[in-house]
Design a protein around this motif. Sequence first.
Motif, PDB file in Angstrom:
ATOM      1  N   GLY A 130      46.605  38.297  39.441  1.00 22.32           N
ATOM      2  CA  GLY A 130      45.489  37.519  38.939  1.00 22.32           C
ATOM      3  C   GLY A 130      45.956  36.744  37.397  1.00 22.32           C
ATOM      4  N   ARG A 185      43.863  40.044  48.033  1.00 22.14           N
ATOM      5  CA  ARG A 185      42.458  39.862  47.462  1.00 22.14           C
ATOM      6  C   ARG A 185      41.757  40.900  47.213  1.00 22.14           C
ATOM      7  NH1 ARG A 185      39.859  38.016  45.259  1.00 22.14           N
ATOM      8  NH2 ARG A 185      38.198  36.925  46.147  1.00 22.14           N
ATOM      9  N   TYR A 206      43.068  43.364  44.628  1.00 22.23           N
ATOM     10  CA  TYR A 206      42.313  42.661  43.284  1.00 22.23           C
ATOM     11  C   TYR A 206      41.022  43.018  43.164  1.00 22.23           C
ATOM     12  CZ  TYR A 206      41.223  38.950  39.893  1.00 22.23           C
ATOM     13  OH  TYR A 206      40.740  38.315  39.000  1.00 22.23           O
ATOM     14  N   GLU A 207      40.211  43.014  44.013  1.00 25.65           N
ATOM     15  CA  GLU A 207      38.491  43.046  43.703  1.00 25.65           C
ATOM     16  C   GLU A 207      38.571  44.688  43.426  1.00 25.65           C
ATOM     17  OE1 GLU A 207      36.337  41.065  43.302  1.00 25.65           O
ATOM     18  OE2 GLU A 207      37.521  39.306  44.019  1.00 25.65           O
ATOM     19  N   ALA A 213      41.395  45.367  39.963  1.00 19.66           N
ATOM     20  CA  ALA A 213      41.584  44.739  38.494  1.00 19.66           C
ATOM     21  C   ALA A 213      40.269  45.215  37.772  1.00 19.66           C
ATOM     22  CB  ALA A 213      41.528  43.343  38.923  1.00 19.66           C
ATOM     23  N   LYS A 238      37.789  41.418  33.261  1.00 21.90           N
ATOM     24  CA  LYS A 238      38.968  40.502  33.607  1.00 21.90           C
ATOM     25  C   LYS A 238      38.703  39.605  34.806  1.00 21.90           C
ATOM     26  CE  LYS A 238      43.737  40.171  35.341  1.00 21.90           C
ATOM     27  NZ  LYS A 238      44.877  40.777  35.439  1.00 21.90           N
ATOM     28  N   ARG A 239      38.078  40.466  35.813  1.00 23.08           N
ATOM     29  CA  ARG A 239      37.767  39.485  37.077  1.00 23.08           C
ATOM     30  C   ARG A 239      36.461  38.640  36.732  1.00 23.08           C
ATOM     31  NH1 ARG A 239      35.670  42.474  40.881  1.00 23.08           N
ATOM     32  NH2 ARG A 239      36.068  44.749  39.762  1.00 23.08           N
ATOM     33  N   ASP A 240      35.528  39.027  36.031  1.00 22.52           N
ATOM     34  CA  ASP A 240      34.457  38.110  35.652  1.00 22.52           C
ATOM     35  C   ASP A 240      35.058  36.864  34.912  1.00 22.52           C
ATOM     36  OD1 ASP A 240      32.835  39.664  36.809  1.00 22.52           O
ATOM     37  OD2 ASP A 240      31.511  40.271  34.873  1.00 22.52           O
ATOM     38  N   LYS A 269      36.928  34.544  37.111  1.00 22.76           N
ATOM     39  CA  LYS A 269      35.903  33.729  37.983  1.00 22.76           C
ATOM     40  C   LYS A 269      35.390  32.508  36.901  1.00 22.76           C
ATOM     41  CE  LYS A 269      33.145  35.079  41.836  1.00 22.76           C
ATOM     42  NZ  LYS A 269      31.943  34.415  41.753  1.00 22.76           N
ATOM     43  N   VAL A 304      41.443  34.333  42.990  1.00 15.34           N
ATOM     44  CA  VAL A 304      40.109  34.860  42.511  1.00 15.34           C
ATOM     45  C   VAL A 304      39.065  34.751  43.521  1.00 15.34           C
ATOM     46  CG1 VAL A 304      40.719  34.455  39.860  1.00 15.34           C
ATOM     47  CG2 VAL A 304      39.851  32.823  41.476  1.00 15.34           C
TER      48      VAL A 304
END
Lengths: 459, 459
Positions: free
Chosen positions: A184, B424, B427-428, B431, B435-437, B440, B458
Motif C-alpha cells: 500500500g 486486497r 491489506y484490510e 495493514a 495507515k489504511r484510513d 483511503k 486501497v
Amino acid sequence: MPLLPSLRTALPTATIWDAAELASRDPGFDARNFGASALVRPRDVTGVAALVRFCAEHGVSLVAQGGRTGLAGGAATSADQVICDLGGLTQIEEIDPFARVGIVQAGTTLGALQEAAAAHGLEPGIDLAARGSATIGGMVSTNAGGIMAFRNGTMRHRVLGLEAVLPDGRVFSDLTRVLKTSAGYDLKHLFIGAEGTLGIVTRVAVRLDPVAGASATALVGVPDAAGAQRIVRHFLGSTSARLTAAEILWRNFARLMQRALNYAPGQLPLDAPCLLVLGLGADTMETARGMLEDGLAAIWEEAGILDGLVASSDAQAAAMWRLREETVEIEHAHPMAPSFDVSVPGGALDAYVARIEAGLKALDAAYAPYVYGHLADGNLHISINCDGPVSHERHEAIEGVLYEGLREAGGSFSAEHGVGLEKREAYERHADPVKRDLAKAIKELIDPGNVMNPGKVVG
Amino acid sequence: MPLLPSLRTALPTATIWDAAELASRDPGFDARNFGASALVRPRDVTGVAALVRFCAEHGVSLVAQGGRTGLAGGAATSADQVICDLGGLTQIEEIDPFARVGIVQAGTTLGALQEAAAAHGLEPGIDLAARGSATIGGMVSTNAGGIMAFRNGTMRHRVLGLEAVLPDGRVFSDLTRVLKTSAGYDLKHLFIGAEGTLGIVTRVAVRLDPVAGASATALVGVPDAAGAQRIVRHFLGSTSARLTAAEILWRNFARLMQRALNYAPGQLPLDAPCLLVLGLGADTMETARGMLEDGLAAIWEEAGILDGLVASSDAQAAAMWRLREETVEIEHAHPMAPSFDVSVPGGALDAYVARIEAGLKALDAAYAPYVYGHLADGNLHISINCDGPVSHERHEAIEGVLYEGLREAGGSFSAEHGVGLEKREAYERHADPVKRDLAKAIKELIDPGNVMNPGKVVG
C-alpha cells in the motif's frame, strides 16, 4: 492566560516550562526557537498524543523540537504556540545486529545511536557535525543529509519504519524493520521531511550498516569540479575501495579557512581552484592509505590533479577535515552572512559556480561567495561574503541568482536543511506549482485545524 | 457502445486496440490483464494526459500497464475499463555519467536501461528475472525489489525524480536528478508503490551506480538461516568485498529444483537444511573468486558451514543461479500453487520458517512449503506444494498462518510484488488501520472520481 495551569492538569507527568523559564534557557541554533509561551516535554508517545489532543481541543498550535540544530527556522515559535520537546523520548529500544536495524525514540541524538550501533560494529550510515545534539526525529523531519549521503542516501533512505502522532492525536504506526515492503501507499514518506507540519515523529526504525575498519584521508588540488568528479568516479568504480567522503572547497572558501585556522599545508596547492577532501574506507589503515595513493596516482593526469597529499597521521587527517568543517569561521568573518544550500546535478557544477559568481558580482562588485559542499551528490553550501542580514529585496535578488533554472535542470533550492521559515518564499517561487497545490491539499486533509507547526514549509 | 469511436476521435495519434484485438494478444503474466474493452497506447505524456482527461470526463476508469509482468493482479482489467499502455513511451532520454542518473520514459524496460547504462560502466542497481519485459514505470508503481535491494534499496530508493499524470489530467513534474532535496513534502513517494491508483507515472530519473568488474558465485550449505546470516555479515563487514547477492533456499525448494533441473553438484550438500547462493563483486574475476574462498574459509566454523563451492566457470555459476531462479518449476510441479511474498526481520527468519511449516502442517498434513528468497533483506517467497487455486477459505487460512504477527514484528505481508487485487483482503486485515484510513483519504483527495485503477490496493 490559563494555558499553563490547564497544560499542567492535562499532562501531569510531563516537564513544563513557562515563557520566563524558556527565556532563561539556550534556544539552540535559532534564537526564535524559544519564542513560545510554553514548552512541554512528554515522557512517552502517550504523553505526546495527549499534548496533541490538548492543543487540538484548545486551538493552540504546536511546534515539535528535537536538538534545535535546524538551520531553516523550522522550529521557530511565537507567543501563541506551545513547544512539544522530544527530549523525554530518548530510549534506544533495540539494536538488532541480524536485521541491521536500530529502533529508537525520536529524541535520541545521532551521536547516541552511533555509539550504540558501534558496539555491534554498525553505524547509521549518516553523519553530520551536529551529531551530539541533532535528534533522529529532527533528522527525519528535515530529511537530513550530510557527507555520506552520496553512498548511503539521505535520512529518508535510512528510515525503515516510523511512528508518528497525527494532528488528531491518533498514532500512525509503521514500525517496519525490513527494507522491502510494497504493502500500500508508503505513507511514512509524508512525515519524512515534513518538518513537523503533518504529525510528530515519535519512534524510528533506522537502517544500520557495518562500519569500515579504518578510513584514510587525502587533500587534493584540482583545476575544477569536473576534475574532482573524475577522481570520485575512479574510486566509486573500484569494488575494492569504499569511498566514504568527497567534499569540495572552492578557492574563496579554502583561502578563508586556511587563514582562519592558520593551516600550514607544506607543499600543498591550497591556492588551487578547487580542493577535494577524500575519505576512503578499508579493512586496515595501511590498506586504505595505500589505495588512496594508488588511486590518485592512477587518475592523476586524467583529473588534472595539481597536487595531493594522503594524511599519514590522524592529526594530519583531522587538520584536513577542519579545513572543510569549521564553517563557523564564515560566521566569525561575516556575522549572519546570507547562506544557502542547493543541489546541483553533477554534470553542471562548474558552469553553475561560474554563473552564480558572475551573477552575484553583477549585484555587488564585492560579492565573492564561499562555495563548498558534498561533491558526489552535488549539494553545495554557499555563503555570501558580507555581514547579514541583508535587506529582503537583496536577499530575494541573491536567491534569484542562485535558484534560477535550478529546478528545470533537475536540482533543488533546498538540499538538506529543509524549508522551515527561511525558504518559504523560495518554495512558493521555485517549487512545481502542481506539487505545491497537492502539498497544500494534503496538509489540509491531515491537519485541517492547522495545529502542527503552522506557517512552515507549506504555509 | 460509442467508446471506441470517441477514443479514436479524442486521441488521433494513439494506437488503439478494441476487445477483439485484445483477445488475440498475449496478456502477460496475468490472464485478466486484457479484460478491458480497449487499450490505448499514447505516444507521449501529452497523449497520456489527454487519455486521462477523456476517461475522467466520460466516467471510464483507466488501468495503466507496463510490461504486464506483475504478480499481484495490479494490472487486471474488466470490460468497463480502458488500458493506458505505456508501450509508446520507451525513450531513454539521457544517461548522465557525472550525475550518475538516467532519465527514461516510463515504458522503457529494465533491460533497455541496463544496456544503455552499461555503455557508461553504470547500472540501475536493481535487477530481476523479468528484466526484458518489466518497465521502469511498472517497477516504480510496484516498488520492485529483486536480489540487489539489500545493498542498493528497492525501486523507491533508486528513483531520484518522477513525472506523473494526475487523475484530473494535470502533470506532476518532479524530475529532480539529485539525491538531496528537502524542499517540501516529497510527494513522488505517493506514486511509488501506488500501482497506478493515484496517477500514471510517465517519466523517471533513476539513480545509477558503477558496475563491478566481475562477480563470482558460490553455493554453500548451512544448517540454518542464522548460519547463512553470519556469512552475509562477514562479507558485508569487509570493505574490500562487494556482496552482490545472498539468496537462500530451504531444503524442500532446493530438492524440487535439483530434481527438476537435474542438477549434479558433485560433492555439494544439496540436502543441507539451507543453501545459500552468494555473489561477490570485485575488480577482476580472479580477485572475486579468491575473496569468496578466503571469506568462506574465515567464517566456516562460526557459520557452521556444511560444505561450499566457489564456481570456477561461468557455466558452473549459471547452474547455481538456475537452482535459485528457475522458479517456474514450482508452477510445473503444482500448477497455480498458492504463492506468497513476505518480509521477515533478519533475527526472526529461522523461527518464522519453523512456525509456518508447523502451522501449514496443522492445516493439511501434506503441506510442506517451498521457501526461498533474499536472505540479506529478509524477503521470503513461499509457495505451497499443492495445485491451485485453493478455496477462498483455505487461502485465508494459509494467509492467517503466514501473516500472523508479521506486522507487529516489523515485517511485511507484501514485500515486493505489491497489493494489486491478490492482497486486497490481506491489506484490510494486516495493514495498520490508521495507515489504511489515511491512505483511503489520500486516494479520495487525489482521485475523487475513482478513475485510476479502481479496486486495487486501497479499494
